[in-house]
Write an enzyme that holds these catalytic residues in place. Structure first.
Site, short mmCIF file in Angstrom:
data_model
loop_
_atom_site.label_atom_id
_atom_site.label_comp_id
_atom_site.label_asym_id
_atom_site.label_seq_id
_atom_site.Cartn_x
_atom_site.Cartn_y
_atom_site.Cartn_z
N LYS A 49 -6.55 3.83 29.35
CA LYS A 49 -7.80 3.97 28.60
C LYS A 49 -8.90 4.62 29.46
CE LYS A 49 -10.79 1.05 25.73
NZ LYS A 49 -10.87 -0.32 25.16
N GLU B 186 -16.38 -1.63 19.98
CA GLU B 186 -15.85 -2.96 20.26
C GLU B 186 -16.90 -4.05 20.02
OE1 GLU B 186 -14.24 -2.35 24.17
OE2 GLU B 186 -12.63 -1.11 23.36
#
Ligand code: ADP
Ligand code: MG
Length: 623
Positions: free
Chosen positions: A76, A175
């Site tokens: 990521k 998120e």
């Protein structure tokens, strides 16, 4: 293969640096989907063999030390980045990173150049497989989460990874926004400013969000109403640092005690890291953790780390996260007290000191009720349900649909908050103990309209421990329920004499559909009469048992002073009441409650004289 995919079926995916997971939301609310071995977390680790075959998840992670150069973790960090943007990360990566076209960060494994998108796609494809197996339906669409600070290139790379995995990316959401959606924040219609504190394995993010709820009667809240006011953090700060601190402590002490200059081989180092992590996790729930390591040649290293010692060790690490919180607030031009809500995300927020420090800094009790590993995926699933139009059945949050209470002696329920109460609301009740010398009290939180605990829905339980031993009835237990505008329930229990305290936080409406609320309501009406009788019998039984105990003790104390006639009368009444108590334990429904009550009253009346004798005796003993 020629499967038609259900256009309405959308899953939510948290594509994490350390772990990834997939969730789905139906009218019962969001839930994480488990793999064949009932695991929710898929380690975001991919090993690439020489023949190009990929091994994904736990298996790849557990053998990472043996294959450092072909095991890709933390991909990521590379998504949508150029080689220059990831220079600071290279020290942390065991595999080779090279520059591709346009200086894009690429991985070189077995002399092949791979894009981070391909690796992420492998993880996403595995999650899609898990979802299809769990839901027994084809899955073609997903909502995927990314950090709030991700730029367009990083978001686009995530979209591409989804496409490579055969998933249409219905939306990319932040998120912290997902975490807020999981808690139902925004659905109350209140404008709120919230902080999302996300402390994972290798990264720390703090985001300040502003919620501007839609106006209009049935507007449903959506990630579009969450505005990011500021973000801060540290891309190399997380639970891994704590594991390292423990490893260093152990190595230092082994060296000092045994004079060993230990040069551990990689596999031992890996084992030591895992062991350190397990110790850290134990210290989140226990006051100390014992360590024992076999050093060979009959030598062992043994010691106990206490919670206090652990907290002293990690305090500077927690301080660094608080400094970042301060920066984020400054950028948003806010004071800590202006934050209405703090949501905790990431496995490392299970550490009690972290919760404590964050709560103290923002002057509020942070949201921890939802598993911090799962909360982002659950929120992504909520967003997915909103997009697919299946969220209408979601329960309204402005009232409490079912009463909330706790289990009392004998399995009855004391309701603290009645159904249809509007939020926010709170209530407090006093209780005591029924057994002498009880040092721990179980608090069982229940939801429902029935009178008996067994007929209500269990929401959770916790123990209030460390109460000094006292006779039954003396401890002063105070239980408080507090429900905020988002329907989050905080239950606190305090024993006032000792000051001991314990608490739990619960999302009261999770896992409940509107249809179930209706059924529970109907049930309670049809059972109302028999329930009421049962509740009365239980109360009688509990009180009668306490009376009998007191009377028998008193008889023992003044044995020689009781006239025989009076003694016979007492024994007869004791036996009569005991029969009711016994029967109420065997078959509570068939007990004649009025007769039970009468037997208790008669013994009460008859024991007045015993009471006097007992007092006279105590006075004499003292004098
Ligand atoms: P990420 O967001 O980086 O993918 P996670 O949110 O899954 O990471 O958090 C992983 C971290 O949480 C690890 O460092 C792990 O050791 C830590 N962790 C998990 N459970 C606990 C616990 N009970 N106490 C302390 N740390 C924990
Ligand atoms: Mg995370």
């Amino acid at each position: 293969m020629n499967q038609s995919t259900d256009p309405e079926l959308i899953v939510g995916i948290d594509l994490g640096t350390t772990n990834s997971l997939v969730a789905f939301c139906d009218d019962r609310g969001p839930r994480v989907l488990l793999d064949e071995s009932t695991q929710a977390l898929l380690p975001s680790v991919v090993r690439i063999d020489a023949d190009g075959r990929m091994t994904i998840g736990r298996e790849a992670r557990d053998h990472a030390v043996e294959y450092p150069r072909e095991t890709v973790h933390s991909v990521k960090r590379l998504m949508g980045q150029t080689i220059d943007q990831v220079r600071g990360d290279l020290d942390y990566l065991s595999y080779e990173v090279a520059a591709g076209e346009g200086a894009a960060a690429r991985l070189r494994v077995h002399d092949r150049l791979l894009s981070p998108q391909e690796i992420s796609a492998a993880i996403l494809a595995r999650l899609r497989e898990i979802a299809q197996a769990a839901l027994r339906r084809p899955v073609g669409k997903a909502v995927i989460t990314v950090p709030a600070y991700f730029d367009d290139a990083q978001r686009q790379a995530t979209r591409d990874a989804g496409r490579f995995a055969g998933l249409e990316v219905a939306r990319i959401i932040n998120e912290p926004t997902a975490a807020a959606l999981a808690y139902g924040i925004g659905r109350s219609g209140e404008a709120e400013t919230i902080a999302v504190y996300d402390l994972g394995g290798g990264t720390f993010d703090i985001s300040i969000l502003q919620i501007i709820p839609p106006s209009g009667a049935d507007a449903s809240i959506d990630s579009a109403f969450f505005q990011v006011r500021s973000t801060a953090g540290d891309t190399h700060l997380g639970g891994d640092d704590v594991d390292r601190l423990i490893v260093e402590l152990v190595q230092r002490e082994i060296r000092a005690q045994h004079g060993l200059a230990l040069e551990f081989p990689p596999s031992t180092r890996q084992a030591l890291r895992r062991f350190a992590e397990a110790t850290k996790i134990r210290l989140s729930s226990e006051d100390s953790a014992a360590i024992q390591i076999d050093l060979g040649d009959g030598r062992t290293y043994e010691r106990t780390i206490t919670r206090d010692e652990f907290e002293t060790m990690i305090a500077p690490w927690v301080d660094r996260t608080i400094d970042a919180c301060r920066r984020a607030l400054r950028d948003a031009r806010l004071e800590p007290g202006e934050i209405d809500r703090v949501v905790m995300v990431g496995g490392s927020t299970r550490i009690p000191l972290v919760r404590q420090r964050v709560g103290a800094f923002f002057e509020t009790n942070p949201y921890t009720a939802i598993d911090p590993d799962q909360v982002v995926a659950l929120g992504a699933a909520v967003q997915a349900a909103i997009l697919s139009g299946s969220q209408q059945a979601a329960l309204l949050l402005d009232v409490i649909p079912l009463s909330l209470g706790i289990e009392t002696m004998g399995g009855a329920v004391a309701k603290l908050i009645m159904r249809n109460s509007t939020v926010p609301c709170q209530a407090t009740e006093r209780f005591s103990t029924s057994v002498d010398g009880q040092t721990s009290i179980k608090i069982h939180v229940l939801q429902g309209e029935r009178e008996l605990a067994g007929d209500c829905r269990s929401l959770g339980e916790f123990h209030l421990r460390g109460i000094p031993p006292m006779p039954a009835g003396i401890p002063q237990l105070e239980v408080s329920f507090h429900i905020d505008v988002n329907g989050i329930l905080d239950v606190t229990a305090v024993e006032r004499r000792s000051g001991k305290r314990a608490a739990v936080q619960i999302v009261a409406n999770h896992g409940l559909t509107a249809a179930e609320v209706d059924r529970i309501e109907r049930d309670s009406i049809s059972h109302a009469r028999s329930d009421m009788k049962l509740h009365r019998i239980i109360d009688l039984r509990v009180n009668a048992a306490l009376d009998l105990k007191w009377i028998r003790d008193a008889i023992k104390r003044v044995e020689g002073e009781i006239p025989p006639d009076y003694r016979r009368e007492l024994d007869g009444r004791i036996a009569a009441l005991q029969r009711f108590v016994d029967e109420s334990e065997r078959e509570p429904q068939s007990v004649d409650a009025d007769a039970f009550h009468a037997a208790k009253e008669e013994l009460d009346r008859a024991s007045v004289r015993l009471h006097e004798l007992s007092i006279a005796r105590s006075l004499r003993d003292e004098g």
